[in-house]
Design a protein around this motif. Sequence first.
Motif, PDB file in Angstrom:
ATOM      1  N   ILE A  21     -87.885 -75.902  15.187  1.00 54.21           N
ATOM      2  CA  ILE A  21     -87.081 -74.712  14.972  1.00 54.21           C
ATOM      3  C   ILE A  21     -87.932 -73.634  14.306  1.00 54.21           C
ATOM      4  O   ILE A  21     -89.059 -73.893  13.886  1.00 54.21           O
ATOM      5  CB  ILE A  21     -85.850 -75.003  14.080  1.00 54.21           C
ATOM      6  N   LYS A  22     -87.359 -72.432  14.230  1.00 63.21           N
ATOM      7  CA  LYS A  22     -87.959 -71.344  13.457  1.00 63.21           C
ATOM      8  C   LYS A  22     -86.993 -71.014  12.323  1.00 63.21           C
ATOM      9  O   LYS A  22     -85.800 -70.799  12.554  1.00 63.21           O
ATOM     10  CB  LYS A  22     -88.184 -70.113  14.341  1.00 63.21           C
ATOM     11  N   VAL A  23     -87.509 -70.994  11.096  1.00 63.34           N
ATOM     12  CA  VAL A  23     -86.678 -70.732   9.919  1.00 63.34           C
ATOM     13  C   VAL A  23     -87.109 -69.420   9.272  1.00 63.34           C
ATOM     14  O   VAL A  23     -88.283 -69.260   8.918  1.00 63.34           O
ATOM     15  CB  VAL A  23     -86.775 -71.871   8.885  1.00 63.34           C
ATOM     16  N   PHE A  24     -86.153 -68.508   9.118  1.00 61.59           N
ATOM     17  CA  PHE A  24     -86.412 -67.269   8.397  1.00 61.59           C
ATOM     18  C   PHE A  24     -85.893 -67.420   6.969  1.00 61.59           C
ATOM     19  O   PHE A  24     -84.681 -67.508   6.753  1.00 61.59           O
ATOM     20  CB  PHE A  24     -85.718 -66.083   9.069  1.00 61.59           C
ATOM     21  N   PRO A  25     -86.785 -67.459   5.982  1.00 61.71           N
ATOM     22  CA  PRO A  25     -86.323 -67.601   4.599  1.00 61.71           C
ATOM     23  C   PRO A  25     -85.679 -66.320   4.093  1.00 61.71           C
ATOM     24  O   PRO A  25     -86.155 -65.213   4.364  1.00 61.71           O
ATOM     25  CB  PRO A  25     -87.602 -67.932   3.833  1.00 61.71           C
ATOM     26  N   LEU A  26     -84.575 -66.469   3.354  1.00 63.36           N
ATOM     27  CA  LEU A  26     -83.971 -65.347   2.663  1.00 63.36           C
ATOM     28  C   LEU A  26     -84.782 -65.038   1.416  1.00 63.36           C
ATOM     29  O   LEU A  26     -85.609 -65.854   0.991  1.00 63.36           O
ATOM     30  CB  LEU A  26     -82.513 -65.649   2.316  1.00 63.36           C
TER      31      LEU A  26
END
Length: 277
Positions: A21-26
């Motif tokens: 997956i691709k995770v965009f951190p807040l």
Amino acid sequence: MKIICDSASLFEPSMEEEFGIKVFPLNVTINNKTYKEFAEIDRKTFINQIYEGHLPTSSQPSIGEVLDFFEDCDEETIAITMADGLSGTYQSFVGAKQSLEGNADHIHIINSRTLCGPERLLVLKALKLKDEGCTAEEIIEQLNYSMDRHSSFLIPKDYDFLKRGGRLTPVAATVAGLLKVVPVLQETEDGKRLEKFALKRTFKAAVMDIIDYFKKMNVDENYTISISHADALDIAQKAVGWIQEALPSTKVEVYELSPVFITQGGPGCVSIQVIHN
């Protein structure tokens, strides 16, 4: 097909390769510094700074960062974000898609209407359906089925965090000054705010009210309950025991909350959520 999400799902950027997956951190800001959660600051360091007296704020991933990723997407892409209204992440993803030149119909932005454990389950469900050969449309249909069968509760320890973040409905905010009660907040149906669900004398009584609500939802082995906490493992484990006793066929998972959620719920808070598998 690509599956992407934000870190409100409790997936960390370090898990991208493992799960595909691709995770965009807040982002969280504390003590005059801004960090990408999980990538640049961990839970322990973050919560220790709160205990030192520093007040945090949070923000969504930048639209530019998301746009850069979308520009390289040339295949079906499903982006699952935390609830619109609780964060601007969904709007950032939508804005990035709208900024693309040409047709971007292959990019699907999903407002999960939830976060934490249930959002994580939605990501896992999307991955499973992808591996089974389902189309994007079929996956989205199944995600919507689960999203229509979920509910989230929060038992805060410190109301000030929620009040500062504007996550409370006006009615819920009026109970902030009450003493010697355990407030239970429920996410509104649209996932945008939190409203007062109950006021109880003890933590156990609060959990039992949530259990009664789950029973009315006919929660069974087809659901997953997630209990997430902010440096409150002891009471989270107590909640696990009461829930497993009342709903023995339902899977119960325990997570530590992310820095962004701790920013909103405050140290010591416990969330109890359920979603259809």
